[in-house]
Write a protein that holds these residues in place. Sequence first.
Motif, PDB file in Angstrom:
ATOM      1  N   LYS A   7       0.801  -1.247  -0.030  1.00 35.53           N
ATOM      2  CA  LYS A   7       0.120   0.069  -0.057  1.00 35.53           C
ATOM      3  C   LYS A   7       0.642   1.382  -0.013  1.00 35.53           C
ATOM      4  N   LYS A   8       1.907   1.185   0.771  1.00 29.74           N
ATOM      5  CA  LYS A   8       2.758   2.434   0.811  1.00 29.74           C
ATOM      6  C   LYS A   8       3.577   2.529  -0.521  1.00 29.74           C
ATOM      7  N   LYS A   9       4.085   1.668  -1.094  1.00 30.29           N
ATOM      8  CA  LYS A   9       4.617   1.637  -2.523  1.00 30.29           C
ATOM      9  C   LYS A   9       3.656   2.236  -3.419  1.00 30.29           C
ATOM     10  N   ALA A  10       2.288   1.551  -3.587  1.00 24.71           N
ATOM     11  CA  ALA A  10       1.166   2.085  -4.346  1.00 24.71           C
ATOM     12  C   ALA A  10       0.958   3.699  -4.272  1.00 24.71           C
ATOM     13  N   PHE A  11       1.042   4.119  -3.059  1.00 27.07           N
ATOM     14  CA  PHE A  11       0.801   5.573  -2.438  1.00 27.07           C
ATOM     15  C   PHE A  11       1.944   6.357  -3.053  1.00 27.07           C
ATOM     16  N   TYR A  12       2.966   6.000  -2.928  1.00 30.70           N
ATOM     17  CA  TYR A  12       4.133   6.677  -3.536  1.00 30.70           C
ATOM     18  C   TYR A  12       4.106   6.716  -5.139  1.00 30.70           C
ATOM     19  N   LYS A  13       4.143   5.429  -5.519  1.00 32.31           N
ATOM     20  CA  LYS A  13       3.851   5.666  -7.123  1.00 32.31           C
ATOM     21  C   LYS A  13       2.876   6.631  -7.907  1.00 32.31           C
ATOM     22  N   ASN A  14       1.837   6.804  -6.897  1.00 30.76           N
ATOM     23  CA  ASN A  14       0.749   7.602  -7.759  1.00 30.76           C
ATOM     24  C   ASN A  14       0.831   9.356  -7.243  1.00 30.76           C
ATOM     25  N   SER A  15       1.556   9.516  -6.133  1.00 29.26           N
ATOM     26  CA  SER A  15       1.423  10.706  -5.565  1.00 29.26           C
ATOM     27  C   SER A  15       2.417  11.639  -5.404  1.00 29.26           C
ATOM     28  N   TRP A  16       3.651  11.057  -5.216  1.00 29.78           N
ATOM     29  CA  TRP A  16       4.919  11.849  -4.959  1.00 29.78           C
ATOM     30  C   TRP A  16       5.512  12.569  -6.022  1.00 29.78           C
ATOM     31  N   LYS A  17       5.619  14.010  -6.079  1.00 25.16           N
ATOM     32  CA  LYS A  17       6.097  14.529  -7.491  1.00 25.16           C
ATOM     33  C   LYS A  17       7.054  15.735  -7.041  1.00 25.16           C
ATOM     34  N   LYS A  18       8.123  15.347  -5.983  1.00 28.01           N
ATOM     35  CA  LYS A  18       8.860  16.149  -5.678  1.00 28.01           C
ATOM     36  C   LYS A  18      10.512  16.158  -6.445  1.00 28.01           C
ATOM     37  N   PHE A  71       8.207   5.568  -8.241  1.00 21.04           N
ATOM     38  CA  PHE A  71       7.385   6.690  -8.799  1.00 21.04           C
ATOM     39  C   PHE A  71       7.351   6.791 -10.170  1.00 21.04           C
ATOM     40  N   SER A  72       6.294   7.526 -10.760  1.00 25.48           N
ATOM     41  CA  SER A  72       6.319   7.351 -12.202  1.00 25.48           C
ATOM     42  C   SER A  72       6.109   8.969 -12.553  1.00 25.48           C
ATOM     43  N   ILE A  73       7.547   9.344 -13.035  1.00 30.40           N
ATOM     44  CA  ILE A  73       7.566  10.767 -13.141  1.00 30.40           C
ATOM     45  C   ILE A  73       7.857  10.987 -14.588  1.00 30.40           C
TER      46      ILE A  73
END
Length: 124
Positions: A7-18, A71-73
Amino acid sequence: MKESDSKKKAFYKNSWKKIIITDHAIKQIIFLIHSNANNKGIRIGIKKSGCAGFRYTMELVKKEKKEDLIFSINNILVYINSKHISLIEGVKIDFIQNNINKVFKFNNKKFENLCGCGDSFSIN
């Protein structure tokens, strides 16, 4: 892998844009990823180095590590060790070509001290 980890990995994959990756860097990273069918993306990390303390690292990823957050950037899969997130946050990656020299440049406003050569740094 525990359910909480996925769940933590899925959260980061879709939300972190830093992380910001410039157009020049995107083109070069995609070129490098496509140079081998086994490449999945890039791993950005921090390594103790130089006179100021740390330097950024970047490598092609063929296999995910258990501590990676993904992450997908800009349509590039970026793998970052969960321990390095706070140190990588805010980085801008560029690809500079000056005559025959080609290099990825990492810039972060959180830099506190830069080494004389500009490769190592410390962070607030």
